[in-house]
Design a protein around this motif. Structure first.
Motif, PDB file in Angstrom:
ATOM      1  N   ARG A  71      30.929  48.974  51.136  1.00 21.60           N
ATOM      2  CA  ARG A  71      31.377  49.047  50.093  1.00 21.60           C
ATOM      3  C   ARG A  71      32.852  49.882  49.806  1.00 21.60           C
ATOM      4  NH1 ARG A  71      28.184  45.905  46.330  1.00 21.60           N
ATOM      5  NH2 ARG A  71      26.116  45.433  47.372  1.00 21.60           N
ATOM      6  N   PHE A  74      35.436  47.851  51.205  1.00 22.67           N
ATOM      7  CA  PHE A  74      35.553  46.679  50.060  1.00 22.67           C
ATOM      8  C   PHE A  74      36.658  47.408  48.991  1.00 22.67           C
ATOM      9  CE2 PHE A  74      34.787  44.347  46.231  1.00 22.67           C
ATOM     10  CZ  PHE A  74      34.849  43.217  46.574  1.00 22.67           C
ATOM     11  N   GLU A  77      40.061  47.610  50.324  1.00 20.20           N
ATOM     12  CA  GLU A  77      40.703  46.143  50.431  1.00 20.20           C
ATOM     13  C   GLU A  77      41.032  45.626  48.930  1.00 20.20           C
ATOM     14  OE1 GLU A  77      38.093  42.921  52.521  1.00 20.20           O
ATOM     15  OE2 GLU A  77      38.619  41.587  50.642  1.00 20.20           O
ATOM     16  N   LYS A  78      40.021  45.739  48.061  1.00 17.46           N
ATOM     17  CA  LYS A  78      40.628  45.379  46.668  1.00 17.46           C
ATOM     18  C   LYS A  78      41.589  46.277  45.799  1.00 17.46           C
ATOM     19  CE  LYS A  78      37.580  42.007  47.165  1.00 17.46           C
ATOM     20  NZ  LYS A  78      38.176  41.089  48.232  1.00 17.46           N
ATOM     21  N   GLU A  81      44.613  44.478  47.220  1.00 18.73           N
ATOM     22  CA  GLU A  81      45.111  43.430  46.597  1.00 18.73           C
ATOM     23  C   GLU A  81      45.399  43.522  45.100  1.00 18.73           C
ATOM     24  OE1 GLU A  81      42.085  39.986  46.782  1.00 18.73           O
ATOM     25  OE2 GLU A  81      41.205  41.119  48.450  1.00 18.73           O
ATOM     26  N   MET A  82      44.703  44.322  44.315  1.00 18.50           N
ATOM     27  CA  MET A  82      45.132  44.543  43.090  1.00 18.50           C
ATOM     28  C   MET A  82      46.214  45.219  42.716  1.00 18.50           C
ATOM     29  SD  MET A  82      42.931  42.792  41.191  1.00 18.50           S
ATOM     30  CE  MET A  82      43.041  43.494  39.691  1.00 18.50           C
ATOM     31  N   GLY A  83      47.005  45.839  43.642  1.00 12.16           N
ATOM     32  CA  GLY A  83      48.152  46.614  43.489  1.00 12.16           C
ATOM     33  C   GLY A  83      48.117  47.946  42.982  1.00 12.16           C
ATOM     34  N   ASP A 208      32.065  49.395  43.259  1.00 12.26           N
ATOM     35  CA  ASP A 208      33.132  48.423  43.730  1.00 12.26           C
ATOM     36  C   ASP A 208      33.393  47.493  42.601  1.00 12.26           C
ATOM     37  OD1 ASP A 208      30.502  47.313  44.097  1.00 12.26           O
ATOM     38  OD2 ASP A 208      30.919  46.097  45.756  1.00 12.26           O
ATOM     39  N   THR A 209      32.533  46.928  41.869  1.00 13.34           N
ATOM     40  CA  THR A 209      32.652  46.179  40.829  1.00 13.34           C
ATOM     41  C   THR A 209      33.599  46.719  39.649  1.00 13.34           C
ATOM     42  OG1 THR A 209      30.354  45.278  41.316  1.00 13.34           O
ATOM     43  CG2 THR A 209      31.630  44.340  39.351  1.00 13.34           C
ATOM     44  N   VAL A 212      37.389  46.898  40.514  1.00 20.84           N
ATOM     45  CA  VAL A 212      38.052  45.835  40.380  1.00 20.84           C
ATOM     46  C   VAL A 212      38.212  45.601  38.836  1.00 20.84           C
ATOM     47  CG1 VAL A 212      38.369  43.158  40.988  1.00 20.84           C
ATOM     48  CG2 VAL A 212      37.384  44.687  42.764  1.00 20.84           C
ATOM     49  N   ALA A 213      37.295  45.557  38.125  1.00 23.41           N
ATOM     50  CA  ALA A 213      37.107  45.569  36.682  1.00 23.41           C
ATOM     51  C   ALA A 213      38.352  46.595  36.004  1.00 23.41           C
ATOM     52  CB  ALA A 213      35.824  45.539  36.098  1.00 23.41           C
ATOM     53  N   THR A 216      41.838  45.378  36.752  1.00 26.57           N
ATOM     54  CA  THR A 216      42.199  44.440  36.151  1.00 26.57           C
ATOM     55  C   THR A 216      42.520  44.633  34.675  1.00 26.57           C
ATOM     56  OG1 THR A 216      40.782  42.904  37.275  1.00 26.57           O
ATOM     57  CG2 THR A 216      41.334  42.240  35.066  1.00 26.57           C
TER      58      THR A 216
END
Lengths: 234, 234
Positions: A71, A74, A77-78, A81-83, A208-209, A212-213, A216
């Motif tokens: 995790r 992860f 990585e995220k 990706e998400m900047g 990890d969720t 990303v949230a 976002t």
């Protein structure tokens, strides 16, 4: 090319002379290159032309408390990706992990940029103590701090003080460990003038969720999702 | 308890008489129970009292094209955490995966609810063809469809037609496969009266990242992140 990159291109991918590859160094955009030469111990690439301009994300740090290996990988990585522009693993009172492999996490960030056609790679910092980071906090940087105890607060980043900071302001997002913040940490965070506590909804999210949230929400409200050509990382 | 659950409690966790466990069935909230009896082949639980009311997510389906195993598992886990009410794996023209293990994915959704203290478990449907699902689409349900080609569109779900559908309306989110939608699929989706194309920013996201980001936007704008006590799943 370093030895690992040459090995990958010529021994793993088995590229022949004339084959095209895309190059990026995190500063000069993306370039098409061709294999000019290959031998037993490596080869040479000839740069042809630029295929994409350099595109930097907004000035957003992601601070997170490392969790178990898969995790943590992860999250890095995220974040790429998400900047996120910089990734800072932090040790909190309830963080289990006392060590990280910075080089391995940095490699994950590079791979994520490669996979997603990015031209920017966020730097992964060494593990640092959260209390020390907060004591040395850079003056202008705002901090979005995800507090699990805020279930019934209004939606994140709609309160005046956060949105009025606006785009262009440097920000950071802090994701706590699986065990949450300690009472002392939570009190300190709430008292900091640059910290903005936000809620990530009524359900408990894994770290990890939540990462990303939170990214976002930030990109959507204050980042480059509405202004794709902004390029504010210095 | 079924045999696997009894095995887990008594042989893996080795719970003794009097130990507390939390029970939920997806309909009646969470209940504390105690181990009343344990023997070599199982045991019995005595339900004590309700510890949490039933809490259902909004009426949001997540449609996604299965990718490789670890990331498909991940999408199901994240959908359960982020409050999807139903998870529908779909086969598109560019979907690689022709089979899924529905039972294994359903078990992942249950585990995610257990881990996050949820009382609701989304149903995982069998793999279905996207074109057939769209032909039989339920009349009132709106569809948020994440189109990679929309980099420079304004932020998702701020356009009038989407927000005017409002909370309480059934919705679905569609995440395309790694290879994107085909031209035919994209044209059809854009022409559907219930479909709302949205952008997820200027960077290319992997499908699993896109799923979490899209659910975040939806929950924040139209879901229960601002109204934690809503309970609209029927």
């Amino acid at each position: 090319m370093d030895r690992d990159q040459a090995n990958y291109l010529f021994n793993v991918m088995r590229l022949d002379q004339g084959a095209s590859v895309t190059l990026f160094n995190g500063r000069d955009g993306a370039w098409r290159a061709e294999v000019a030469e290959r031998g037993k111990r490596g080869g040479a690439l000839q740069v042809a032309e630029q295929t994409a301009p350099q595109r930097n994300p907004p000035d957003l740090w992601l601070l997170f408390a490392p969790i178990k290996k898969a995790r943590t990988d992860f999250i890095v990585e995220k974040a790429a990706e998400m900047g996120a522009s910089r990734i800072l693993p932090v040790q909190t009172e309830f963080t289990n992990s006392e060590r990280i492999r910075q080089d391995r996490l940095q490699a994950h960030a590079i791979e994520a940029a490669e996979q997603c056609g990015g031209t920017f790679v966020p730097e992964v910092a060494d593990l640092a103590r959260l209390d020390r980071l907060l004591s040395d906090w850079p003056e202008e940087r705002q901090l979005m701090f995800c507090d699990e105890a805020l279930f019934d607060r209004p939606s994140p980043l709609t309160n005046g003080d956060a949105t009025s900071s606006g785009t262009g302001t440097p920000w950071a997002i802090l994701i706590g460990p699986e065990g949450g913040f300690s009472d002392a940490e939570r009190s300190r965070l709430h008292a900091l003038p640059f910290a903005h506590p936000v809620s990530l909804g009524p359900r408990i999210l894994r770290a990890d969720t939540a990462a990303v949230a939170a990214m976002t929400l930030w990109q959507d409200r204050l980042g480059d999702w509405t202004a794709p050509n902004s390029d504010p990382v210095r």
